[in-house]
Design an enzyme around this catalytic site. Structure first.
Site, PDB file in Angstrom:
ATOM      1  N   ASP A 115       0.852  -1.189   0.000  1.00 12.99           N
ATOM      2  CA  ASP A 115       0.000   0.000   0.000  1.00 12.99           C
ATOM      3  C   ASP A 115       0.889   1.241   0.000  1.00 12.99           C
ATOM      4  O   ASP A 115       2.048   1.189   0.426  1.00 12.99           O
ATOM      5  CB  ASP A 115      -0.972   0.002   1.201  1.00 12.99           C
ATOM      6  CG  ASP A 115      -0.277  -0.002   2.550  1.00 12.99           C
ATOM      7  OD1 ASP A 115       0.808  -0.600   2.662  1.00 12.99           O
ATOM      8  OD2 ASP A 115      -0.809   0.594   3.502  1.00 12.99           O
TER       9      ASP A 115
ATOM     10  N   GLU B 252      -0.132  -0.750   5.909  1.00 10.39           N
ATOM     11  CA  GLU B 252       0.961  -0.225   6.713  1.00 10.39           C
ATOM     12  C   GLU B 252       0.837   1.281   6.854  1.00 10.39           C
ATOM     13  O   GLU B 252       1.143   1.849   7.887  1.00 10.39           O
ATOM     14  CB  GLU B 252       2.314  -0.562   6.067  1.00 10.39           C
ATOM     15  CG  GLU B 252       3.506  -0.455   7.018  1.00 10.39           C
ATOM     16  CD  GLU B 252       4.109   0.944   7.100  1.00 10.39           C
ATOM     17  OE1 GLU B 252       4.821   1.217   8.078  1.00 10.39           O
ATOM     18  OE2 GLU B 252       3.869   1.765   6.195  1.00 10.39           O
ATOM     19  N   GLU B 253       0.365   1.930   5.803  1.00 12.09           N
ATOM     20  CA  GLU B 253       0.451   3.390   5.741  1.00 12.09           C
ATOM     21  C   GLU B 253      -0.698   4.100   6.455  1.00 12.09           C
ATOM     22  O   GLU B 253      -0.655   5.295   6.653  1.00 12.09           O
ATOM     23  CB  GLU B 253       0.504   3.851   4.278  1.00 12.09           C
ATOM     24  CG  GLU B 253       1.770   3.415   3.541  1.00 12.09           C
ATOM     25  CD  GLU B 253       3.019   4.150   4.025  1.00 12.09           C
ATOM     26  OE1 GLU B 253       2.947   4.876   5.037  1.00 12.09           O
ATOM     27  OE2 GLU B 253       4.067   3.982   3.390  1.00 12.09           O
TER      28      GLU B 253
HETATM   29 ZN   LIG Z   1       6.738   2.141   4.234  1.00 12.97          ZN
END
Ligand SMILES: [Zn+2]
Length: 387
Positions: A75, A141-142
């Site tokens: 992502d 993750e973001e």
């Molecule tokens: Zn990263």
């Protein structure tokens, strides 16, 4: 045999519009690539009330040890002002040897390098290796990071999956490839200091109790002394106030309450509970029984950790030196990453591309860096799996 081209893989991945938490075709692409190389590939979707469902991927080849895991995410952060981009963010254009696109540095570029290095490693050994190699790729993750690595690790562990070492491909280098390996991260903790007074008329302060006076005293005390002097691998811990609020729109009322938000980045001299106790002790001392205060701590899942330098860190540093001629600094600086979750299951270090353009408009990476990072991962694999 021709080497697998990391630049071509990076361009294919950048063209998948996987703005967090969208999959955008990126995991499907990796699944296909790894299946053709003989990996057992699992696509796993996680849900949580109040958040979007997120797709993730776990793939493994081999059953023997040692088991080296490559972790990462596909992502990417949103584009920001798209009209400000010189090259289309999902176009993956190469201009003067530089590849442009969202995720080029953080971290589709490094994911591409890992894939290329592993495929090349396997091809050179007739499709097998001496142990096991896996990919743990998150699609979350973001943003909130609740339906990604944290759950994927749990899912893998429940299936009996264990690993011996993990390399996370976050962009770790401040300037040039080879500058820095992250061997740990500081803990992060947020809190709100609340001071309560008594509301009243500004012209009659004796009938009121202004909480601004108290919060100023407590804030100065909390900012006055360093929390520690640092440790062998960490900078000193730090408390930083991020907002001070009374919310008073009038000019003639003494407010009833004042609040100050703060963040603490703490090193391995403290546990999460220990640092809370230290802050509360300092506030108690400064209040001296005269200020009514409390601290509301936010929940946190970002504990401090350190992967102690040893043979594995030396192996990685050796591969970096061989390819780049640089002696990588072993650092624990910067923000948190998914390594905070991985460390609960096994030793993890982080090494990826340069981080200067991550999350920015015109995110980019020199194609030469992609080739060099692939060579570094390739050497790590060679050294790791050579008995
Ligand atoms: Zn990263």
């Amino acid at each position: 045999m021709a080497l697998v081209d990391p630049v071509a893989i990076a361009r294919d991945l950048i063209r998948c519009p996987s703005v967090t938490p969208a999959e955008g075709g990126a995991l499907a692409y990796i699944e296909d690539l790894l299946k053709r190389a003989g990996f057992a590939v699992h696509r796993v979707t996680f849900s949580e009330p109040g958040t979007a469902d997120v797709e993730n991927l776990y793939a493994r080849i081999g059953t023997a040890s040692p088991h080296l895991m490559f972790a990462g995410h596909t992502d990417v952060v949103p584009l920001g002002d798209e009209s400000a981009w010189t090259h289309p963010p999902f176009g993956a254009e190469i201009v003067d040897g530089v590849l442009y696109g969202r995720g080029a540095a953080d971290m589709k570029g490094a994911v591409a390098c890992k894939l290329a290095a592993v495929l090349d490693h396997l091809a050179a050994r007739g499709g097998k290796t001496n142990g096991s190699i896996s990919f743990l790729i998150s699609g979350d993750e973001e943003d909130v990071a609740v339906n990604g690595t944290v759950k994927l690790l749990k899912w893998a562990a429940a299936r009996g999956e264990t690993f011996d070492h993990c390399i996370l491909g976050e962009p770790t280098n401040p300037n040039a490839l080879g500058d820095m390996i992250k061997i740990g991260r500081r803990g992060s903790l947020n809190g709100t200091l609340v001071v309560t007074g008594t509301q009243g008329h500004v012209a009659y302060p004796a009938l009121a109790d202004n909480p601004v006076r108290g919060i100023v005293a407590l804030m100065s005390a909390l900012m006055a002394e360093p929390l520690d002097q640092g440790s062998a691998h960490f900078d000193p811990s730090n408390l930083e106030f991020t907002s001070v609020d009374v919310g008073n729109k009038t000019v003639n009322i003494i407010p009833a309450e004042a609040r100050a938000r703060f963040n603490i980045r703490y090193n391995d001299r403290h546990t999460r509970d220990g640092i809370k106790a230290l802050i509360e002790q300092r506030a108690t001392d400064a209040a001296a029984g005269r200020v009514r205060w409390r601290i509301a701590w936010d929940p946190s899942n970002a504990d401090v950790f350190l992967t102690k330098p040893g043979p594995f860190v030396e192996l990685v540093a050796g591969a970096i030196a061989e390819v780049t001629g640089r002696k990588a600094e072993l650092s624990t600086s910067g923000g948190t990453s998914d390594a905070r979750f991985i460390k609960d299951y096994g030793p993890v270090i982080e090494f990826g591309l340069a981080n200067r353009t991550m999350h920015k408009v015109d995110e980019r990476v020199p194609t030469a860096d992609l080739v060099a990072l692939t060579a570094i991962y390739r050497r790590i694999l060679e050294r790791y799996f050579t008995p």
